[in-house]
Design an enzyme around this catalytic site. Structure first.
Site: not given
Ligand SMILES: [Zn+2]
Length: 693
Positions: A473-474, A477, A480
């Site tokens: 998940h991290e 980021h 992105h």
């Molecule tokens: Zn998050």
């Protein structure tokens, strides 16, 4: 603030870092450097803004907006480094600087955003926007500056400005107080256990941690179960002792509302009141309308409709799950909230034969990172990673990796800081140390923080399934941030609306159980065996297990957030001198929204709902996770249909979506990428909610 402070050139924030990618020179930064750099940084940006406002030339895009984007370089550098360490590696000295600096920053921001001549120049440009011949990103920059100045109150009268500044300053202080009280209360509410027999069911690691926690607090004997921020405490899943489960659960849900020195309910009342007043001053019905109007959801109604679509199905599923659990318990005991996790684990083991302890040997940190997270990014986007121990980070545990594109060209730096420590705040997050921008020619530097327990010296660190998910998940980021291809730093990477930002990170979670990725990283650290296919099948089959509970506790927190922030000044006035009873208000709000399920308390109850009260970012915004998940599930559908882990798909997602950052309207970017509006059905299907809706 004084501008005549000596600001020596040897202050590391005085000039851009000369390290690769302008990585902050942490090896040279000392605590004494921060405050002077903040002071100089604010003074510098203030002077720059004043010069723009006083420019005798008529406003142009260049002399006003680009000039504003160029302003505040010292402040940007010191803020990025400082708030990184106050989250990841804080100390009493840093906390003291923080409490000095936060109100100063709030006043500094007001000084610029409420500057009439500055706003007048932006308004003039905005009125001429059709004839300025701006490219798309520049037009959007004008649009955003105009919106942000208006939202900050630039159009209000002098008298209103005085009140607004007061409200902003008061709210900044109350938010800090709330955060501090919640943190202190978590320590104060930890559960002390004398007899190790009461800890029956916990793993040896967890018992050792509880023993260490007792020593850390100066107890000579006994054990301490520390609380984590959300309602559900991990130990509840395995503690056999029902009385202790009840004590732990009760300590968790009554936090902050016991009328003692850690009670936060009065802070809640004041924050809610001041936010409502500020919203009205700014021309909005209530705080929720103010917050949501600048997000992709646009209206409170849209959010409420979305949550209302999910709530009945989630609650129905939770009821079914409760019946299952009651059946597993037998008739002698009635299911209580402190039993949920415990019997859920039992049913999970019986039904799917999944035992967390059986999985962990397959999830060794280095393998998950290199052969899972990095491997997937390699397959999908062609990325390569090289660890750079020669580059200094802010803590010995923070590891620096250089990220290279397929053709070997440099893309940015990724810093992975995986282990828990007392100087780090809880949870997991990503933050940029250097935002990408073509205006400054900067490439991104991004940090991922997790709170994984480090294995004893010489032993490999084994992760839980949840920690593996968090790592993916991290890193979403991080991608992105790394793929950002914007001109203006305002739009770099994850600088998108709050209810959009979790979308790319949630998409990246799909690779965690993707067969090609899973079989590459899930290897037993001792035997070298791959995770058996039948366990993988059971993991897949168990995906929707307990989703009724998970969705309901999340929706309850989201609806509670909305209930507090849709209160208007008139509503509050109508209550007269009678202060709101926080507990009653909460119960009534959950009841009204149809999510008052006795054994499924909200993920956060009001007195410790730090997301929405200790900072403004998630206030009236806790709905964002599921709002983003609609886009995530819709995108994952596309990935699955098109064949998954393929370079073409990665490139399409990267170019069409991730590279854009906040440089255009996020939903327009989404539509252009997906070719249509998002559909909600993939989310319903994923969470097993389709039957009831
Ligand atoms: Zn998050």
């Amino acid at each position: 603030m004084t501008t005549d402070n000596p600001f020596p050139a040897e202050n590391p924030f005085a000039v851009p870092s000369e390290l690769p990618y302008q990585l902050p020179p942490f090896d040279r930064i000392e605590i004494g450097h921060y405050l002077p750099a903040f002071e100089r940084g604010m003074a510098e940006q203030r002077a720059e803004a004043d010069a723009i406002a006083a420019d005798p030339e008529p406003p142009t895009f260049e002399n006003t907006l680009v000039a504003l984007e160029r302003s505040g370089r010292i402040l940007q550098r010191v803020s990025a480094a400082f708030f990184n360490v106050t989250s990841s590696d804080t100390s009493p000295e840093l906390q003291e600087i923080e409490s000095t600096v936060v109100p100063l920053l709030s006043a500094h921001s007001d000084a610029i955003m409420l500057d009439r001549s500055l706003y007048q120049r932006i308004q003039t440009l905005y009125d001429q926007r059709e004839s300025l011949g701006l490219d798309a990103e520049s037009s959007w920059l004008l649009e955003r500056y105009h919106t942000e100045f208006v939202r900050a109150g630039a159009r209000l009268s002098d008298e209103e400005h005085v009140r607004l500044r007061e409200l902003n300053a008061a709210l900044a202080g109350l938010a800090t107080d709330f955060g501090n009280k919640v943190r202190d209360e978590m320590k104060a509410s930890a559960v002390v256990v004398d007899d190790v027999a009461d800890l029956d069911g916990l793993s040896d690691d967890a018992i050792a941690a509880a023993e260490q926690a007792a020593r850390d607090r100066g107890l000579e004997r006994g054990y301490v179960l520390n609380l984590i921020l959300p309602t559900a405490q991990p130990a509840l899943a395995s503690l056999h002792n029902r009385d202790l489960r009840k004590r732990l659960h009760t300590a968790s849900v009554t936090r902050g509302g016991r009328g003692d020195e850690h009670d936060t309910t009065d802070l809640v009342r004041r924050i809610v009141r001041l936010r409502a007043e500020r919203a009205r001053l700014l021309g909005f019905e209530h705080h929720a309308a103010y917050q949501i109007s600048d997000n992709t959801a646009r209206t409170v109604r849209a959010v409420e409709e979305m949550l209302a679509k999910l709530a009945p199905a989630a609650v129905a599923n939770a009821q079914t799950e409760a019946e299952d659990l009651q059946a597993a318990i037998g008739p002698e005991i009635t299911l209580e909230p402190w039993d949920w996790a415990y019997y859920t684990e039992r049913v999970r083991r019986e039904r799917y034969a999944i035992d967390e302890t059986e999985l962990r040997p397959y999830f060794e940190l280095e393998r998950v990172l290199w052969d899972g997270v990095f491997f997937a990014a390699g397959k999908l986007y062609g990325l390569r990673f090289e660890e750079r121990p020669d580059l200094p980070a802010y803590h010995p545990d923070a590891r620096v990796f250089e990220v290279l594109d397929d053709d070997g060209s440099p893309l940015g730096l990724f810093i992975g800081d995986f282990f828990t420590r007392t100087s780090k705040r809880g949870g997991a997050w990503a933050n940029a140390l250097v935002p990408q921008s073509r205006l400054f020619g900067t490439a991104p530097v991004v940090v991922n923080n997790l709170n994984i327990n480090r294995a004893p010296e010489g032993e490999p660190t084994l992760l839980t399934l949840d920690e593996v998910r968090t790592l993916f998940h991290e890193f979403g980021h991080a991608l992105h941030t790394l793929f950002s291809q914007v001109y203006f730093p305002k739009f770099a990477g994850t600088r998108v609306p709050r209810d959009f930002v979790e979308y790319p990170s949630q998409v990246n979670e799909v690779w965690m159980l993707w067969p090609e990725v899973l079989e590459n990283y899930a290897v037993h650290h001792e035997t070298g065996d791959r995770l058996p296919q039948e366990i993988v099948d059971r993991l897949q089959a168990a995906k929707q297990f307990n989703e009724g509970f998970a969705t309901t506790e999340y929706l309850a927190a989201s609806l509670l957030d909305l209930a507090w922030h849709t209160l208007t000044v008139d509503d509050l006035d109508a209550m007269g001198d009678q202060p709101i009873d926080v507990r009653e208000f909460e119960a009534a709000a959950l009841e009204r929204a149809g999510v008052a399920v006795p054994f499924v308390p909200p993920r956060y109850r009001t007195p410790y709902f730090a997301h929405i009260f200790s900072g403004a970012a998630y206030s009236a915004g806790y709905y964002s996770y599921i709002w983003s998940e609609v886009l995530d599930a819709d995108t994952v559908d596309w990935l699955v249909e098109e064949g998954g882990l393929r370079r073409e798909l990665g490139d399409t997602f990267r170019e069409g979506l991730l590279s854009k950052g906040g440089s255009a309207d996020s939903m327009q970017v989404y539509r252009a990428f997906r070719g249509r509006d998002p559909l909600i059905e993939p989310l319903l299907k994923r969470r097993g909610l389709i039957a009831v809706s």
